[in-house]
Design an enzyme around this catalytic site. Structure first.
Site, PDB file in Angstrom:
ATOM      1  N   LYS A 191       0.906  -1.487  -0.212  1.00 13.21           N
ATOM      2  CA  LYS A 191       0.213   0.238  -0.288  1.00 13.21           C
ATOM      3  C   LYS A 191       0.801   1.106   0.219  1.00 13.21           C
ATOM      4  O   LYS A 191       1.480   1.255   1.099  1.00 13.21           O
ATOM      5  CB  LYS A 191      -1.267  -0.162   1.212  1.00 13.21           C
ATOM      6  CG  LYS A 191      -1.731   1.486   1.019  1.00 13.21           C
ATOM      7  CD  LYS A 191      -2.781   1.589   2.337  1.00 13.21           C
ATOM      8  CE  LYS A 191      -1.629   2.463   2.704  1.00 13.21           C
ATOM      9  NZ  LYS A 191      -1.786   4.248   2.210  1.00 13.21           N
ATOM     10  N   GLY A 247       7.057   5.080   7.629  1.00 14.98           N
ATOM     11  CA  GLY A 247       5.999   6.388   8.157  1.00 14.98           C
ATOM     12  C   GLY A 247       6.316   7.174   9.113  1.00 14.98           C
ATOM     13  O   GLY A 247       6.857   7.408   9.896  1.00 14.98           O
ATOM     14  N   SER A 248       5.622   7.950   9.796  1.00 13.56           N
ATOM     15  CA  SER A 248       5.373   8.720  11.367  1.00 13.56           C
ATOM     16  C   SER A 248       5.067   7.950  11.990  1.00 13.56           C
ATOM     17  O   SER A 248       5.042   7.037  12.195  1.00 13.56           O
ATOM     18  CB  SER A 248       4.478   9.643  10.604  1.00 13.56           C
ATOM     19  OG  SER A 248       2.758   9.382  10.777  1.00 13.56           O
ATOM     20  N   GLU A 269       9.886   1.820  10.126  1.00  9.79           N
ATOM     21  CA  GLU A 269      10.655   2.688   9.767  1.00  9.79           C
ATOM     22  C   GLU A 269      10.361   3.803   9.694  1.00  9.79           C
ATOM     23  O   GLU A 269       9.538   4.695   9.197  1.00  9.79           O
ATOM     24  CB  GLU A 269      10.949   2.336   8.148  1.00  9.79           C
ATOM     25  CG  GLU A 269      12.112   1.383   8.640  1.00  9.79           C
ATOM     26  CD  GLU A 269      13.038   0.973   8.969  1.00  9.79           C
ATOM     27  OE1 GLU A 269      14.396   1.925   8.800  1.00  9.79           O
ATOM     28  OE2 GLU A 269      13.750  -0.019   8.472  1.00  9.79           O
ATOM     29  N   CYS A 303      14.103  10.823   6.045  1.00  9.16           N
ATOM     30  CA  CYS A 303      14.044  10.331   6.748  1.00  9.16           C
ATOM     31  C   CYS A 303      15.134  11.024   7.957  1.00  9.16           C
ATOM     32  O   CYS A 303      15.121  11.008   8.953  1.00  9.16           O
ATOM     33  CB  CYS A 303      13.242   8.772   7.031  1.00  9.16           C
ATOM     34  SG  CYS A 303      13.953   8.226   6.329  1.00  9.16           S
TER      35      CYS A 303
HETATM   36  P1  NAD Z   1       2.507   9.171   7.336  1.00  3.51           P
HETATM   37  O1  NAD Z   1       2.709   8.344   8.814  1.00  3.51           O
HETATM   38  O2  NAD Z   1       1.149  10.079   7.287  1.00  3.51           O
HETATM   39  O3  NAD Z   1       2.024   8.070   6.039  1.00  3.51           O
HETATM   40  C1  NAD Z   1       2.708   7.146   5.786  1.00  3.51           C
HETATM   41  C2  NAD Z   1       2.146   5.219   5.462  1.00  3.51           C
HETATM   42  O4  NAD Z   1       1.157   5.022   6.000  1.00  3.51           O
HETATM   43  C3  NAD Z   1       0.713   5.833   4.602  1.00  3.51           C
HETATM   44  O5  NAD Z   1       0.805   5.007   3.752  1.00  3.51           O
HETATM   45  C4  NAD Z   1      -0.553   6.005   5.466  1.00  3.51           C
HETATM   46  O6  NAD Z   1      -1.665   5.375   4.478  1.00  3.51           O
HETATM   47  C5  NAD Z   1       0.268   4.842   6.088  1.00  3.51           C
HETATM   48  N1  NAD Z   1      -0.781   5.224   7.429  1.00  3.51           N
HETATM   49  C6  NAD Z   1      -1.001   6.106   8.130  1.00  3.51           C
HETATM   50  N2  NAD Z   1      -1.865   5.767   9.039  1.00  3.51           N
HETATM   51  C7  NAD Z   1      -1.982   4.478   9.445  1.00  3.51           C
HETATM   52  C8  NAD Z   1      -2.285   4.113  10.235  1.00  3.51           C
HETATM   53  N3  NAD Z   1      -3.175   4.145  10.867  1.00  3.51           N
HETATM   54  N4  NAD Z   1      -2.670   2.638   9.479  1.00  3.51           N
HETATM   55  C9  NAD Z   1      -1.993   2.049   8.987  1.00  3.51           C
HETATM   56  N5  NAD Z   1      -1.241   2.521   7.665  1.00  3.51           N
HETATM   57  C10 NAD Z   1      -1.474   4.203   8.092  1.00  3.51           C
HETATM   58  O7  NAD Z   1       3.622   9.128   6.767  1.00  3.51           O
HETATM   59  P2  NAD Z   1       4.176  10.183   5.646  1.00  3.51           P
HETATM   60  O8  NAD Z   1       3.904  11.528   6.326  1.00  3.51           O
HETATM   61  O9  NAD Z   1       3.892   9.202   4.014  1.00  3.51           O
HETATM   62  O10 NAD Z   1       5.461  10.239   5.336  1.00  3.51           O
HETATM   63  C11 NAD Z   1       6.591  11.423   6.071  1.00  3.51           C
HETATM   64  C12 NAD Z   1       6.949  10.484   7.440  1.00  3.51           C
HETATM   65  O11 NAD Z   1       7.915   8.812   7.240  1.00  3.51           O
HETATM   66  C13 NAD Z   1       8.289  10.963   8.424  1.00  3.51           C
HETATM   67  O12 NAD Z   1       8.151  11.351  10.120  1.00  3.51           O
HETATM   68  C14 NAD Z   1       9.476  10.428   8.168  1.00  3.51           C
HETATM   69  O13 NAD Z   1      10.528  11.071   8.908  1.00  3.51           O
HETATM   70  C15 NAD Z   1       9.018   8.667   7.881  1.00  3.51           C
HETATM   71  N6  NAD Z   1       9.739   8.019   6.674  1.00  3.51           N
HETATM   72  C16 NAD Z   1      10.375   7.356   7.806  1.00  3.51           C
HETATM   73  C17 NAD Z   1      11.542   6.051   6.795  1.00  3.51           C
HETATM   74  C18 NAD Z   1      12.339   5.355   7.261  1.00  3.51           C
HETATM   75  O14 NAD Z   1      13.053   4.563   6.989  1.00  3.51           O
HETATM   76  N7  NAD Z   1      12.676   5.738   8.978  1.00  3.51           N
HETATM   77  C19 NAD Z   1      12.084   6.871   5.587  1.00  3.51           C
HETATM   78  C20 NAD Z   1      10.600   7.578   4.999  1.00  3.51           C
HETATM   79  C21 NAD Z   1       9.822   8.003   5.600  1.00  3.51           C
END
Ligand code: NAD
Length: 517
Positions: A191, A247-248, A269, A303
């Site tokens: 996804k 993600g976050s 991650e 990130c």
């Molecule tokens: P986000 O958390 O808003 O979304 C990331 C993904 O998670 C999306 O596909 C979203 O649809 C999904 N998602 C959101 N809430 C969810 C839930 N409750 N259950 C399941 N899926 C859910 O993040 P973003 O704004 O797309 O990306 C930015 C963030 O990602 C930053 O915090 C960044 O540091 C982090 N990031 C980390 C790494 C790493 O390797 N550590 C790499 C890339 C990005």
């Protein structure tokens, strides 16, 4: 600055990648079946609607999971080196489509075309890595304490691996997971972020072509689309033994709890709050290059972006002046135009968060030394172009403790020695990437020692941003503890089994117990 599709070959790229005006969302190769609402993908480059994608409903999701589960039964029995051969072909296909995919990444996400190409190159690199790995999924053998017995451990695939990815690496993170998972014998359900769904469609099309050409079930590679609700379907699904989520921190906490509640495995991650420590022995020129690239590259949306510069008081003004001067030379504009250094941030919500962070740092007592602001006028019509900003701040400000996913850099002064700098660096919730700039061996070793950086990635005389695929990638604390990509990260995608074989005609029982039957 014309952000015209025709100028940069975007239309041709979309057509080469099979991205249409309205795309199916749930898909196992050519078997598309989506019935959900339409997700609209707007480009932050020019604010234009690129295309729409149908989201995945629960019923669609169940069909995808059926296809994946069934494909796993075949895929797991194929010898790993043969699976490696399929991944090799996939890497070659990516080489063919590199320019088109790099352009789509740039146009849909907003990073520079050069970085878009770099992201596709990372996909190719991880494929090469995975091909070699397909002949090296080694277990161990050990000596049994019982005579006539042999013991060893082996790794088997886990099953359906779920991948949730963030918008900022819309293709590479999927490949990091999927190339390893495939050689390990797993099948994947991905996804992508709802902000970059077209990158997902394009990658799925490329993968499907390879599986089809080899007469393999297309359910080895599956795509679903939607927001957190679709992510939630994955978190709750017991048929998915491993869920890799990028993600976050907020997202990671939700996914971790759901997956742990069903005793599944998650690979997290999450966000970073990365610092470079600049000691009195630092090479100032290298520091400025590392800091500026780390803070403004991908418009501060990595990130691993540099968020904090922790500078010794004795060189503070010198470093500050040099970094501020370098910011004066930055060109902000269309990321497809290689003359520009900084492109847009992802959307207007991100712009609001950027503005709120700049207000907050001032409210908390910070001192802005490079003014931020949202750009308007010709070339900036999308409303997503912001000026990289710098503020002098204290490490314990609330805003400094949080990751703002935008080009905002905080300058923090330290006095004392490297341990005082480390206390500041480690004094945040996140633990992804860290760096020290120094020519002093003692400081460098202290930084890398057990009392040093608490991050998953710790660099000497290199900035915080980016990583090579050969090392395990990930971070500690609120970053989630996951590791993916190189080194032995493949082990997460497999289940370990310990085997004991008795080749005698006797069955000695443990602890001297005797059953005289
Ligand atoms: P986000 O958390 O808003 O979304 C990331 C993904 O998670 C999306 O596909 C979203 O649809 C999904 N998602 C959101 N809430 C969810 C839930 N409750 N259950 C399941 N899926 C859910 O993040 P973003 O704004 O797309 O990306 C930015 C963030 O990602 C930053 O915090 C960044 O540091 C982090 N990031 C980390 C790494 C790493 O390797 N550590 C790499 C890339 C990005």
């Amino acid at each position: 600055m014309a952000a015209n599709l025709a100028d940069f070959g975007i239309k041709e790229a979309l057509s080469e990648l099979g991205v249409k005006d309205i795309n199916e969302g749930s898909s196992t190769g050519s078997n598309s079946f989506s019935n959900g609402e339409l997700i609209e993908s707007y480009s932050p480059v020019d604010g234009k609607l690129i295309a729409k994608v149908k989201a995945t409903t629960q019923a669609d999701y169940n069909k995808v999971m059926d296809a994946a589960t069934s494909a796993f039964k075949d895929w797991r029995t194929m010898p790993a080196p043969q699976r490696g051969e399929i991944v090799r072909q996939f890497g070659d296909k990516l080489r063919e489509k590199k320019e088109a995919l790099g352009k789509l990444v740039s146009y849909e996400m907003g990073k520079s075309y050069q970085e878009g190409l770099g992201e596709v190159q990372e996909m190719i690199d991880i494929c090469d890595f995975a091909v070699g790995l397909s002949r090296q999924l080694h277990g161990l053998t050990m000596h049994s304490e019982r005579p006539g017995h042999r013991m060893y451990e082996q790794y088997h695939p886990m099953g359906v691996v779920g991948i949730i990815s963030a918008f900022n690496f819309p293709v590479a993170v999927w490949a990091w997971n999927t190339a390893l998972a495939w050689v390990c014998g797993d099948v994947c359900v991905w996804k992508p972020s709802e902000k970059t769904p077209l990158c997902g469609i394009a990658c799925q099309n490329i993968a499907a072509e390879v599986f089809k050409a080899n007469g393999l079930p297309e359910g080895i590679s599956n795509l679903i689309n939607g927001d957190h609700k679709v992510g939630g379907m994955m978190s709750k699904d017991k048929r998915m033994p491993l869920l890799s989520a990028t993600g976050s921190i907020r997202m990671g906490k939700s996914v971790a709890q759901e997956v742990a509640g069903r005793l599944g495995k998650s690979l997290l991650e999450l966000g970073g709050n990365n610092a470079i420590i600049v000691t009195p022995d630092a090479d100032i020129k290298m520091t400025v290059i590392g800091a500026v690239f780390g803070a403004v590259g991908t418009a501060g949306q990595r990130c691993t972006s540099t968020r904090r510069l922790i500078i010794h008081e004795s060189i503070y003004d010198k470093v500050k002046d040099a970094v501020v001067k370098a910011y004066g030379q930055l060109r902000i504009g269309n990321p497809l135009d290689e003359n520009n250094h900084v492109g847009p941030i992802i959307d207007k919500d991100a712009v609001k968060m950027y503005q709120a962070a700049l207000d907050k740092v001032v409210e908390e007592g910070g001192n802005v030394v490079v003014e931020g602001g949202v750009l308007s006028g010709e070339g900036y019509e999308s409303g997503c172009y912001v000026k990289p900003a710098i503020a002098e701040a204290k490490n314990d400000y609330e805003i400094v403790q949080h990751e703002t996913f935008a080009p905002v850099l905080y300058l923090i002064k330290y006095s004392g020695d490297v341990h005082d700098a480390l206390a500041l660096q480690n004094g945040v919730g996140q633990g992804l990437s860290s760096a020290i700039m120094t020519n002093n061996l003692r400081e460098a070793e202290a930084f890398l020692s057990v009392e040093g950086s608490d991050c998953g990635i710790s660099n000497v005389n290199i900035g915080t941003s980016g990583a090579e695929i050969g090392g395990a990638f990930g971070g500690e604390k609120d970053t989630g503890g996951g590791r993916e990509s190189g080194s032995d990260a493949w082990k997460v995608y497999m289940r370990r089994q310990t085997n004991t074989i008795n080749y005698t005609d006797d069955l000695p029982l443990a602890q001297g117990i005797k059953f005289d039957l």
